[in-house]
Design a protein around this motif. Sequence first.
Motif, mmCIF file in Angstrom:
data_model
loop_
_atom_site.group_PDB
_atom_site.id
_atom_site.type_symbol
_atom_site.label_atom_id
_atom_site.label_comp_id
_atom_site.label_asym_id
_atom_site.label_seq_id
_atom_site.Cartn_x
_atom_site.Cartn_y
_atom_site.Cartn_z
ATOM 1 N N UNK A 169 0.845 -1.203 0.000
ATOM 2 C CA UNK A 169 0.000 0.000 0.000
ATOM 3 C C UNK A 169 0.878 1.250 0.000
ATOM 4 N N UNK A 170 1.882 1.290 0.892
ATOM 5 C CA UNK A 170 2.732 2.482 0.991
ATOM 6 C C UNK A 170 3.717 2.558 -0.175
ATOM 7 N N UNK A 171 4.180 1.393 -0.656
ATOM 8 C CA UNK A 171 5.126 1.387 -1.786
ATOM 9 C C UNK A 171 4.516 2.104 -2.989
ATOM 10 N N UNK A 172 3.266 1.737 -3.318
ATOM 11 C CA UNK A 172 2.641 2.352 -4.492
ATOM 12 C C UNK A 172 2.075 3.734 -4.166
ATOM 13 N N UNK A 173 1.600 3.938 -2.932
ATOM 14 C CA UNK A 173 1.113 5.281 -2.557
ATOM 15 C C UNK A 173 2.248 6.290 -2.712
ATOM 16 N N UNK A 174 3.455 5.870 -2.364
ATOM 17 C CA UNK A 174 4.626 6.749 -2.477
ATOM 18 C C UNK A 174 4.867 7.166 -3.934
ATOM 19 N N UNK A 175 4.431 6.306 -4.861
ATOM 20 C CA UNK A 175 4.621 6.620 -6.293
ATOM 21 C C UNK A 175 3.614 7.680 -6.751
ATOM 22 N N UNK A 176 2.404 7.679 -6.144
ATOM 23 C CA UNK A 176 1.405 8.649 -6.598
ATOM 24 C C UNK A 176 1.380 9.901 -5.714
ATOM 25 N N UNK A 177 1.857 9.809 -4.468
ATOM 26 C CA UNK A 177 1.893 10.964 -3.561
ATOM 27 C C UNK A 177 3.118 10.790 -2.663
ATOM 28 N N UNK A 178 4.310 11.228 -3.140
ATOM 29 C CA UNK A 178 5.561 10.940 -2.407
ATOM 30 C C UNK A 178 5.457 11.246 -0.914
ATOM 31 N N UNK A 179 5.770 10.236 -0.103
ATOM 32 C CA UNK A 179 5.556 10.333 1.340
ATOM 33 C C UNK A 179 6.497 11.336 2.008
ATOM 34 N N UNK A 180 7.735 11.429 1.480
ATOM 35 C CA UNK A 180 8.756 12.213 2.174
ATOM 36 C C UNK A 180 8.350 13.678 2.299
ATOM 37 N N UNK A 181 7.533 14.174 1.345
ATOM 38 C CA UNK A 181 7.222 15.609 1.368
ATOM 39 C C UNK A 181 6.398 16.008 2.595
ATOM 40 N N UNK A 182 5.406 15.216 2.994
ATOM 41 C CA UNK A 182 4.579 15.652 4.122
ATOM 42 C C UNK A 182 4.373 14.618 5.218
ATOM 43 N N UNK A 183 4.912 13.423 4.993
ATOM 44 C CA UNK A 183 4.634 12.332 5.940
ATOM 45 C C UNK A 183 5.928 11.597 6.309
ATOM 46 N N UNK A 184 6.810 12.275 7.071
ATOM 47 C CA UNK A 184 8.132 11.688 7.340
ATOM 48 C C UNK A 184 8.093 10.366 8.111
ATOM 49 N N UNK A 185 7.116 10.212 9.040
ATOM 50 C CA UNK A 185 7.062 8.947 9.808
ATOM 51 C C UNK A 185 6.593 7.795 8.917
ATOM 52 N N UNK A 186 5.651 8.099 8.035
ATOM 53 C CA UNK A 186 5.197 7.071 7.086
ATOM 54 C C UNK A 186 6.333 6.721 6.129
ATOM 55 N N UNK A 187 7.104 7.731 5.717
ATOM 56 C CA UNK A 187 8.239 7.486 4.805
ATOM 57 C C UNK A 187 9.287 6.610 5.493
ATOM 58 N N UNK A 188 9.569 6.897 6.775
ATOM 59 C CA UNK A 188 10.566 6.098 7.509
ATOM 60 C C UNK A 188 10.062 4.669 7.702
ATOM 61 N N UNK A 189 8.758 4.537 7.938
ATOM 62 C CA UNK A 189 8.158 3.190 8.075
ATOM 63 C C UNK A 189 8.300 2.430 6.752
ATOM 64 N N UNK A 190 8.037 3.110 5.632
ATOM 65 C CA UNK A 190 8.199 2.448 4.326
ATOM 66 C C UNK A 190 9.657 2.011 4.142
ATOM 67 N N UNK A 191 10.602 2.836 4.559
ATOM 68 C CA UNK A 191 12.024 2.450 4.450
ATOM 69 C C UNK A 191 12.302 1.178 5.260
ATOM 70 N N UNK A 192 11.727 1.120 6.481
ATOM 71 C CA UNK A 192 11.937 -0.092 7.307
ATOM 72 C C UNK A 192 11.319 -1.310 6.625
ATOM 73 N N UNK A 193 10.112 -1.112 6.068
ATOM 74 C CA UNK A 193 9.445 -2.231 5.383
ATOM 75 C C UNK A 193 10.305 -2.717 4.217
#
Length: 215
Positions: A169-193
């Motif tokens: 879910x986050x892998x593809x969501x990041x492609x349509x709405x990059x997480x790093x710009x407004x959601x740093x904790x979600x982006x870090x979670x995606x990195x851990x995943x």
Amino acid sequence: MSLTLHFHPLASFCHKALIALYENDIQFEPVIVDLGEPTSRAAFLKLWPIGKMPVLHDHARDRVVPESSIIIEYLDQHHPSPVKLVPVDLDEARRTRLSDRFFDLYVQEPMQKIVTDRIRPAGMNDPHGVAAARTQLETALGMVDNDMQSKPWAMGENFTMADCAAAPALFYADKVAPLASGHPNAAAYLDRLMARPSVARVYKEAEPYFKMFPS
Ligand SMILES: N[C@@H](CCC(=O)N[C@@H](CS)C(=O)NCC(=O)O)C(=O)O
């Protein structure tokens, strides 16, 4: 081999089931479904007329198991493994299922709506539906960002079915709405995943197919 997984390497809900299989090193025969190819399509629809992937076929028990969450529950039940993806504690299990539903329904589904609109025939686009999907995705990602401030995995210290759902879910969501710009904790979670070996393996295997992703 008792288990066969019918899937496509680019399909996000299939990634969820693959992560669960790889997480516990469960042996299975992979069968790639090509819905655009008549023979493959007919064979798959015979198994599961709804036509949605993934579908697990357990030949030993003569069971056809559709739906990614149900496949994970089935594996957890019939292939007890070191990584328990659905907690034994009933409250924990219910909370895990809620998180799994959340990632499927409020991250994956709006993300898919946005992506599949890109491949609709000319004149068949749905701008109103896409705008609503973008709003829902943004709300959901804000909730994920808030929830992932201080824990490694969706349910806390243990990797569960909720994380299997979160990864695609986050892998593809990041492609349509990059997480790093407004959601740093979600982006870090995606990195851990993405660093988790089961998840990394799924995306390594999917790499040759990414050119088919509508960008
Ligand atoms: N609720 C289902 C959703 C499955 C789903 O939407 N699969 C997509 C691939 S990610 C699919 O089969 N799409 C083919 C189609 O809709 O024709 C699950 O969790 O397994």
